[in-house]
Design an enzyme around this catalytic site. Structure first.
Site, PDB file in Angstrom:
ATOM      1  N   ASP A 153       0.943  -1.264   0.248  1.00 37.01           N
ATOM      2  CA  ASP A 153      -0.041   0.077   0.019  1.00 37.01           C
ATOM      3  C   ASP A 153       1.076   1.168  -0.173  1.00 37.01           C
ATOM      4  O   ASP A 153       1.399   1.483   1.064  1.00 37.01           O
ATOM      5  CB  ASP A 153      -0.814  -0.049   1.254  1.00 37.01           C
ATOM      6  CG  ASP A 153      -1.711   1.112   1.485  1.00 37.01           C
ATOM      7  OD1 ASP A 153      -1.780   2.000   0.583  1.00 37.01           O
ATOM      8  OD2 ASP A 153      -2.119   1.363   2.640  1.00 37.01           O
ATOM      9  N   TYR A 157     -19.094   6.860  -7.802  1.00 41.25           N
ATOM     10  CA  TYR A 157     -18.246   7.606  -8.823  1.00 41.25           C
ATOM     11  C   TYR A 157     -18.549   6.954 -10.285  1.00 41.25           C
ATOM     12  O   TYR A 157     -18.710   5.811 -10.470  1.00 41.25           O
ATOM     13  CB  TYR A 157     -16.839   7.761  -8.919  1.00 41.25           C
ATOM     14  CG  TYR A 157     -16.257   8.615  -7.766  1.00 41.25           C
ATOM     15  CD1 TYR A 157     -16.961   8.618  -6.510  1.00 41.25           C
ATOM     16  CD2 TYR A 157     -15.197   9.147  -7.904  1.00 41.25           C
ATOM     17  CE1 TYR A 157     -16.355   9.716  -5.659  1.00 41.25           C
ATOM     18  CE2 TYR A 157     -14.546  10.128  -7.083  1.00 41.25           C
ATOM     19  CZ  TYR A 157     -15.212  10.251  -6.169  1.00 41.25           C
ATOM     20  OH  TYR A 157     -14.891  11.222  -4.989  1.00 41.25           O
ATOM     21  N   GLY A 180      -9.945   7.469  -5.727  1.00 37.84           N
ATOM     22  CA  GLY A 180      -8.594   6.693  -5.339  1.00 37.84           C
ATOM     23  C   GLY A 180      -8.708   5.429  -4.941  1.00 37.84           C
ATOM     24  O   GLY A 180      -9.501   4.961  -4.361  1.00 37.84           O
ATOM     25  N   ASP A 236      -7.115   3.914  -3.007  1.00 43.93           N
ATOM     26  CA  ASP A 236      -7.215   3.349  -1.387  1.00 43.93           C
ATOM     27  C   ASP A 236      -8.380   3.516  -1.084  1.00 43.93           C
ATOM     28  O   ASP A 236      -8.627   2.853  -0.226  1.00 43.93           O
ATOM     29  CB  ASP A 236      -5.959   4.400  -0.886  1.00 43.93           C
ATOM     30  CG  ASP A 236      -6.359   5.763  -1.169  1.00 43.93           C
ATOM     31  OD1 ASP A 236      -7.005   6.196  -1.936  1.00 43.93           O
ATOM     32  OD2 ASP A 236      -5.975   6.705  -0.423  1.00 43.93           O
TER      33      ASP A 236
END
Length: 246
Positions: free
Chosen positions: A7, A93, A100, A102
């Site tokens: 990550d 979205y 993003g 994440d």
């Protein structure tokens, strides 16, 4: 097969092995500079890895540095990407490229963890807030500067204001405490306002989940929150499992 999860955020690189049962092993945070990330990975990782799963929201140069370091020891590298839908989770979205990765992975992990409505707050360079309902439907979110970024921005414009230090106090009597109280307080207010809005939207209060490097400082003032340090890595594990069977 040896598999690792990575990550790569704007401030930290977190790594963990992906266990055979799909769970996340012990996570480690590594230095974030381009010139030392390869050496840090060399110390942490085994000589060879079958597959590396990488989620990145960092700048392109740092992402390339991490990819170069992984290429030297990985047979295959998979870059996680935001998808319109994965399993029960569906994003709000219209263009998945704008959400993003994440945040997307945090949605996957939160839904897998609790299977119920959740308000997910990531506290890193940015403060991100996302609402997901019990069916896995993402209802949208908010983005603001994190308390750390607020302090750094104030210090850059006004160097006499320290970029760290101080304690949260309702009405502080010195500058350090006033800065900590103001910047942490702004983040807390946005989270609490978002919880109120989520309660009105859902008809009940969702579970509040905090993650990210700055989560601990806010968690002390949010007694009903659950702090999950490895939330993005857990979501990346979910994505990796789905990718491996696709």
């Amino acid at each position: 097969m040896t598999a690792w999860l990575f990550d790569l955020g704007n401030t930290r690189l977190k790594c963990a092995p992906l266990r055979a049962d799909g769970s996340v092993g012990d996570a480690v945070a590594l230095p974030h500079r381009e010139d030392d990330v390869a050496a840090a990975l060399a110390q942490l990782l085994p000589g060879r890895i079958d597959v590396a799963y990488l989620a990145s929201v960092a700048n392109p140069a740092l992402r390339v540095a991490v990819l170069d370091a992984l290429t030297a020891r990985c047979q295959r590298i998979s870059l996680a990407r935001t998808q319109v839908r994965l399993g029960a989770v569906r994003i709000a979205y219209a263009d998945p490229r704008k959400l993003g990765v994440d945040r997307f992975l945090a949605l996957l992990a939160a839904h897998a963890r609790i299977g119920d409505a959740a308000l997910i707050c990531g506290v890193g360079t940015a403060l991100t807030i996302d609402l997901i309902d019990a069916d896995g439907r993402h209802l949208g979110g908010r983005i603001a500067p994190s308390p750390t970024l607020m302090r750094e921005a104030l210090h850059e414009r006004a160097p006499q204001l320290p970029e760290s230090g101080g304690d949260y106090i309702d009405f502080a009597s010195d500058t350090e405490d006033a800065l900590a109280s103001g910047c942490d307080g702004a983040a807390l207010a946005l989270i609490e306002r978002s919880l109120d809005a989520a309660r009105q939207r859902l008809g009940r209060t969702p579970q509040l989940i905090l993650h990210g490097g700055g989560a601990e400082a806010l968690a002390a003032h949010l007694p009903n929150a659950t702090q999950v340090a490895t939330l993005v890595l857990e979501g990346l594990a979910q994505w990796a499992i789905a990718e491996s069977v696709a």
